[in-house]
Design a protein around this motif. Structure first.
Motif, PDB file in Angstrom:
ATOM      1  N   PHE A  31       1.004  -1.252  -0.084  1.00 31.50           N
ATOM      2  CA  PHE A  31       0.013  -0.057   0.055  1.00 31.50           C
ATOM      3  C   PHE A  31       0.818   1.158   0.075  1.00 31.50           C
ATOM      4  CE2 PHE A  31      -3.707  -2.357   2.548  1.00 31.50           C
ATOM      5  CZ  PHE A  31      -3.924  -3.004   1.083  1.00 31.50           C
ATOM      6  N   GLN A  32       2.022   1.355   0.651  1.00 30.80           N
ATOM      7  CA  GLN A  32       2.932   2.345   0.799  1.00 30.80           C
ATOM      8  C   GLN A  32       3.737   2.437  -0.406  1.00 30.80           C
ATOM      9  OE1 GLN A  32       5.442   2.859   4.131  1.00 30.80           O
ATOM     10  NE2 GLN A  32       4.233   2.026   5.624  1.00 30.80           N
ATOM     11  N   ALA A  33       3.773   1.482  -1.117  1.00 23.41           N
ATOM     12  CA  ALA A  33       4.612   1.611  -2.450  1.00 23.41           C
ATOM     13  C   ALA A  33       3.757   2.185  -3.380  1.00 23.41           C
ATOM     14  CB  ALA A  33       5.093   0.030  -3.039  1.00 23.41           C
ATOM     15  N   SER A  34       2.250   1.500  -3.402  1.00 27.89           N
ATOM     16  CA  SER A  34       1.504   2.468  -4.423  1.00 27.89           C
ATOM     17  C   SER A  34       1.154   3.830  -4.060  1.00 27.89           C
ATOM     18  CB  SER A  34       0.017   1.625  -4.244  1.00 27.89           C
ATOM     19  OG  SER A  34       0.104   0.281  -4.730  1.00 27.89           O
ATOM     20  N   GLY A  35       1.272   4.338  -2.746  1.00 28.98           N
ATOM     21  CA  GLY A  35       1.212   5.551  -2.571  1.00 28.98           C
ATOM     22  C   GLY A  35       2.337   6.447  -2.981  1.00 28.98           C
ATOM     23  N   VAL A  36       3.465   5.823  -2.901  1.00 26.91           N
ATOM     24  CA  VAL A  36       4.520   6.331  -3.532  1.00 26.91           C
ATOM     25  C   VAL A  36       4.302   6.920  -5.019  1.00 26.91           C
ATOM     26  CG1 VAL A  36       7.117   6.224  -4.313  1.00 26.91           C
ATOM     27  CG2 VAL A  36       6.454   5.521  -1.792  1.00 26.91           C
ATOM     28  N   LEU A  37       4.035   5.956  -5.788  1.00 29.23           N
ATOM     29  CA  LEU A  37       3.702   6.099  -7.141  1.00 29.23           C
ATOM     30  C   LEU A  37       2.693   7.154  -7.389  1.00 29.23           C
ATOM     31  CD1 LEU A  37       3.921   2.259  -8.460  1.00 29.23           C
ATOM     32  CD2 LEU A  37       5.758   4.370  -8.511  1.00 29.23           C
ATOM     33  N   ALA A  38       1.473   6.966  -6.602  1.00 34.62           N
ATOM     34  CA  ALA A  38       0.460   7.980  -6.699  1.00 34.62           C
ATOM     35  C   ALA A  38       1.057   9.231  -6.268  1.00 34.62           C
ATOM     36  CB  ALA A  38      -0.889   7.551  -5.839  1.00 34.62           C
ATOM     37  N   ARG A  39       1.964   9.605  -5.465  1.00 33.85           N
ATOM     38  CA  ARG A  39       2.316  10.870  -5.297  1.00 33.85           C
ATOM     39  C   ARG A  39       3.276  11.349  -6.144  1.00 33.85           C
ATOM     40  NH1 ARG A  39       2.110   8.847  -0.109  1.00 33.85           N
ATOM     41  NH2 ARG A  39       4.421   8.195  -0.027  1.00 33.85           N
ATOM     42  N   LEU A  40       3.798  10.526  -7.232  1.00 33.05           N
ATOM     43  CA  LEU A  40       4.763  10.916  -8.208  1.00 33.05           C
ATOM     44  C   LEU A  40       3.715  11.250  -9.308  1.00 33.05           C
ATOM     45  CD1 LEU A  40       7.603   8.535  -7.549  1.00 33.05           C
ATOM     46  CD2 LEU A  40       7.752  10.920  -7.537  1.00 33.05           C
ATOM     47  N   ALA A  41       2.640  10.924  -9.495  1.00 29.88           N
ATOM     48  CA  ALA A  41       1.784  11.121 -10.784  1.00 29.88           C
ATOM     49  C   ALA A  41       1.969  12.233 -11.438  1.00 29.88           C
ATOM     50  CB  ALA A  41       0.295  10.749 -10.378  1.00 29.88           C
ATOM     51  N   PRO A  42       1.830  13.674 -10.484  1.00 26.90           N
ATOM     52  CA  PRO A  42       1.728  15.025 -11.351  1.00 26.90           C
ATOM     53  C   PRO A  42       3.338  15.071 -11.978  1.00 26.90           C
ATOM     54  CG  PRO A  42       1.168  15.006  -9.054  1.00 26.90           C
ATOM     55  CD  PRO A  42       1.584  13.908  -9.074  1.00 26.90           C
ATOM     56  N   GLU A  43       4.259  14.741 -11.381  1.00 25.48           N
ATOM     57  CA  GLU A  43       5.744  14.785 -12.036  1.00 25.48           C
ATOM     58  C   GLU A  43       5.807  13.709 -13.271  1.00 25.48           C
ATOM     59  OE1 GLU A  43       9.216  15.194  -8.837  1.00 25.48           O
ATOM     60  OE2 GLU A  43       7.289  15.117  -7.647  1.00 25.48           O
ATOM     61  N   LEU A  44       5.073  12.562 -12.959  1.00 24.13           N
ATOM     62  CA  LEU A  44       5.239  11.649 -14.350  1.00 24.13           C
ATOM     63  C   LEU A  44       4.583  12.247 -15.513  1.00 24.13           C
ATOM     64  CD1 LEU A  44       4.237   8.371 -12.291  1.00 24.13           C
ATOM     65  CD2 LEU A  44       6.211   8.556 -13.933  1.00 24.13           C
ATOM     66  N   ASP A  45       3.473  13.079 -15.067  1.00 23.32           N
ATOM     67  CA  ASP A  45       2.837  13.862 -16.087  1.00 23.32           C
ATOM     68  C   ASP A  45       3.797  15.027 -16.819  1.00 23.32           C
ATOM     69  OD1 ASP A  45       0.507  12.412 -16.186  1.00 23.32           O
ATOM     70  OD2 ASP A  45      -0.388  13.780 -14.629  1.00 23.32           O
ATOM     71  N   SER A  46       4.401  15.531 -16.008  1.00 26.40           N
ATOM     72  CA  SER A  46       5.058  16.592 -16.558  1.00 26.40           C
ATOM     73  C   SER A  46       6.540  16.392 -17.254  1.00 26.40           C
ATOM     74  CB  SER A  46       5.433  17.691 -15.425  1.00 26.40           C
ATOM     75  OG  SER A  46       6.558  17.133 -14.375  1.00 26.40           O
ATOM     76  N   VAL A  47       7.237  15.227 -16.569  1.00 27.60           N
ATOM     77  CA  VAL A  47       8.476  14.478 -17.342  1.00 27.60           C
ATOM     78  C   VAL A  47       7.971  13.967 -18.799  1.00 27.60           C
ATOM     79  CG1 VAL A  47       9.799  12.675 -17.344  1.00 27.60           C
ATOM     80  CG2 VAL A  47       9.769  14.114 -15.191  1.00 27.60           C
ATOM     81  N   SER A  48       6.639  13.338 -18.763  1.00 22.72           N
ATOM     82  CA  SER A  48       6.340  12.916 -20.023  1.00 22.72           C
ATOM     83  C   SER A  48       5.889  13.884 -21.131  1.00 22.72           C
ATOM     84  CB  SER A  48       4.932  11.969 -19.807  1.00 22.72           C
ATOM     85  OG  SER A  48       5.049  10.984 -18.747  1.00 22.72           O
ATOM     86  N   ALA A  49       5.336  15.047 -20.635  1.00 21.67           N
ATOM     87  CA  ALA A  49       5.152  16.131 -21.624  1.00 21.67           C
ATOM     88  C   ALA A  49       6.338  16.626 -22.009  1.00 21.67           C
ATOM     89  CB  ALA A  49       4.189  17.197 -20.725  1.00 21.67           C
ATOM     90  N   ARG A  50       7.403  16.788 -20.894  1.00 19.41           N
ATOM     91  CA  ARG A  50       8.457  17.507 -21.484  1.00 19.41           C
ATOM     92  C   ARG A  50       9.158  16.529 -22.603  1.00 19.41           C
ATOM     93  NH1 ARG A  50      13.572  18.286 -17.534  1.00 19.41           N
ATOM     94  NH2 ARG A  50      15.031  18.850 -19.172  1.00 19.41           N
ATOM     95  N   ALA A  51       9.136  15.380 -22.466  1.00 12.15           N
ATOM     96  CA  ALA A  51       9.885  14.062 -23.149  1.00 12.15           C
ATOM     97  C   ALA A  51       9.123  14.106 -24.461  1.00 12.15           C
ATOM     98  CB  ALA A  51       9.513  12.842 -22.655  1.00 12.15           C
ATOM     99  N   ALA A  52       7.851  14.291 -24.782  1.00  6.19           N
ATOM    100  CA  ALA A  52       7.075  14.397 -25.880  1.00  6.19           C
ATOM    101  C   ALA A  52       7.441  15.636 -26.797  1.00  6.19           C
ATOM    102  CB  ALA A  52       5.430  14.226 -25.640  1.00  6.19           C
ATOM    103  N   ARG A  53       7.785  16.914 -26.116  1.00  2.46           N
ATOM    104  CA  ARG A  53       7.969  17.948 -26.620  1.00  2.46           C
ATOM    105  C   ARG A  53       9.380  18.022 -27.265  1.00  2.46           C
ATOM    106  NH1 ARG A  53       5.540  20.475 -22.083  1.00  2.46           N
ATOM    107  NH2 ARG A  53       7.607  20.628 -21.254  1.00  2.46           N
ATOM    108  N   ALA A  54      10.441  17.305 -26.406  1.00  3.96           N
ATOM    109  CA  ALA A  54      11.654  17.318 -26.894  1.00  3.96           C
ATOM    110  C   ALA A  54      11.671  16.180 -28.097  1.00  3.96           C
ATOM    111  CB  ALA A  54      12.474  16.456 -25.747  1.00  3.96           C
TER     112      ALA A  54
END
Lengths: 283, 224
Positions: B164-187
């Motif tokens: 449950f804690q590991a899933s919580g870690v991934l959920a908290r990273l979701a906004p950064e996952l979105d921004s990194v993905s968007a930056r990668a697609a722009r690059a």
């Protein structure tokens, strides 16, 4: 200029005075409201008698150049910091080229300090090395110190002909002794015969993407460095990968080159690791 | 794009061999650098913004249709550790096998013929996304997510961390996952016009050093 790097001797003071007459002062750099723009240009060519001549040796502003005593076929050039630079807003460039068969050693007299500017704008430091067939260049500057509040982007590009050799050292010190670092972003791109050999970006300090100092980042280390050796002789006998303690490794690249990467608590211990690597793989 | 196809590709049960790799978490757990949910989160965050961003941009570029051979060379230059290059090619080969069976296309066949020993995994991932009818941003999302989901699930096994804690870690990273993905697609989009130099090359020296040390361990739970 005199400064003390965390754990290291005062870097400006240990540099021997360069031999030969004192050259004229470099031209005044262009100063804009945003900062200083200056470019140092060096061209090395084989003189046909087994030595290397420097038909172009032009410093500018904070980037003064001195010819130093070379060894054998190698010409030596010392970058002398004529000012504390780069400040925020400055844009400094060093361009060096080695013609076919030329041998060039580039060093710096003191550590480079990245300092904050008045307006908080970033400073840029670009290094461009061009190596023709059978040339050999050693780029071995003193450490770059990221001072609290500074924001520096370093871009180093080296383009090598397939038979060229390159020895390149980078050392980054995050903050003076006991000081928080500034923001340091650097990228090193090396190509050989137009094919990418190494491309690495690093960002650390306040404002860098999250996790830069964490368990997948620097994990609390305040100095990092690398030594890159590109040598066509590695095609026949590639160096083997090795681990040098917990925080340094020797990694052969996909081409004829080896990269030694190290993290260390201070600049002195970092230099020890890179010096040992240089004796093993460099020249 | 098909949202369902994206779920199939991103599913941890997609048989591409990723479960055998910890993304550096095994070495970090052994060294004590990961010891709880908070340190796992910082590890994942650091990996996401370095190796994750670089992989996501390569995947997005491959999904856009950039030359896979050029991207594979760019991936080599961005992977100084031979242990990590070997792992990336092995994972690429396994993913390609699964992808050709799942979404057969001539492009995937050509990639297999051009790289009999395997291409870098993010390049294969991008072409797989393309074969599945997904776009560059989707491919970047999958690569970015894999860069943190691997270490998170591995840490559950390595430390016995509460899932449950590991899933919580991934959920908290979701906004950064979105921004990194968007930056990668722009690059990736810039790389189409300017060449592969426009792709990020973010790296972590410690991940490279630790991966080399880990490859030398006589006994280990994960391949990397």
């Amino acid at each position: 200029m005199s400064l003390t790097v965390a754990g290291a001797p005062p870097v400006a003071l240990r540099t021997p005075a360069p031999p030969g007459p004192v050259p004229p002062a470099p031209p005044e750099p262009a100063t804009t409201p945003a900062g200083v723009r200056a470019t140092a240009r060096i061209a090395a060519v084989a003189d046909g008698r087994g030595a290397t001549a420097l038909p172009l040796l032009a410093g500018e502003g904070p980037l003064a150049l001195r010819r130093t005593r070379g060894t054998g076929a190698e010409a030596g050039v010392m970058l002398v910091g004529a000012m504390s630079a780069p400040l925020g807003g400055d844009h400094l460039t060093v361009e060096a080229s080695a013609g076919p068969g030329a041998r060039l050693a580039l060093a710096s007299a003191a550590a480079t300090l990245a300092l904050p500017g008045r307006g908080g704008e970033p400073a840029r430091y670009d290094v461009r090395l061009t190596l023709a067939e059978d040339s050999a260049v050693r780029w071995m500057p003193e450490p770059l110190v990221s001072v609290r509040g500074s924001d520096l982007r370093v871009r180093t590009r080296a383009e090598l002909a397939p038979t060229a050799r390159l020895l390149l050292r980078e050392e980054q010190v995050l903050g003076r002794s006991g000081e928080e670092p500034g923001l340091l972003r650097s990228r090193l791109t090396v190509t050989r015969g137009g094919i990418p050999l190494l491309d690495q970006e690093l960002a650390c300090g306040p404002g860098a993407p999250g996790g830069w100092d964490g368990p997948a980042g620097l994990a609390g280390h305040r100095t990092l460095g690398q030594l890159l050796v590109v040598d066509p002789a590695f095609t026949a006998s590639p160096p083997t990968a090795a681990v040098l303690g917990e925080f340094a490794a020797v990694t052969p690249l996909a081409g004829p080159a080896v990269l030694v990467t190290a993290l260390a608590p201070d600049a002195l211990r970092l230099r020890e690791v890179l010096d040992a690597a240089c004796r093993t793989y460099g020249w | 794009m098909s949202l369902a196809a994206l779920l199939v590709l991103a599913d941890g049960r997609f048989p591409a061999g990723g479960h055998a790799h910890s993304g550096g978490a095994e070495a970090a757990c052994k060294a004590g650098r990961i010891h709880d949910a908070a340190t796992l989160e910082e590890f994942c965050r650091g990996r996401l913004h370095t190796a994750g961003l670089t992989a996501a941009a390569l995947a997005a570029a491959a999904a856009l249709g950039l030359d896979p051979a050029v991207l594979d060379a760019a991936a080599d230059a961005r992977t100084p550790s031979p242990a990590l290059r070997t792992a990336a090619r092995r994972l690429g080969r396994q993913l390609l096998r699964a992808a050709r069976a799942t979404w057969p296309t001539a492009e995937l066949d050509a990639l297999a013929a051009a790289f009999p020993r395997g291409a870098h995994q993010p390049v294969v991932l991008g072409l797989t996304a393309r074969a599945a009818g997904l776009g560059p941003l989707d491919a970047a999302h999958v690569a970015a997510y894999e860069s943190v989901s691997g270490p998170a699930t591995a840490t559950v096994r390595l430390l016995g961390l509460d899932p449950f804690q590991a899933s919580g870690v991934l959920a908290r990273l979701a906004p950064e996952l979105d921004s990194v993905s968007a930056r990668a697609a722009r690059a990736a989009d810039r790389a189409r016009r300017e060449g592969p130099d426009a792709l990020p090359a973010a790296s972590s020296p410690l991940l490279d050093i630790a991966a080399q040390a880990h490859a030398d361990w006589p006994v280990r739970l994960f391949a990397s």
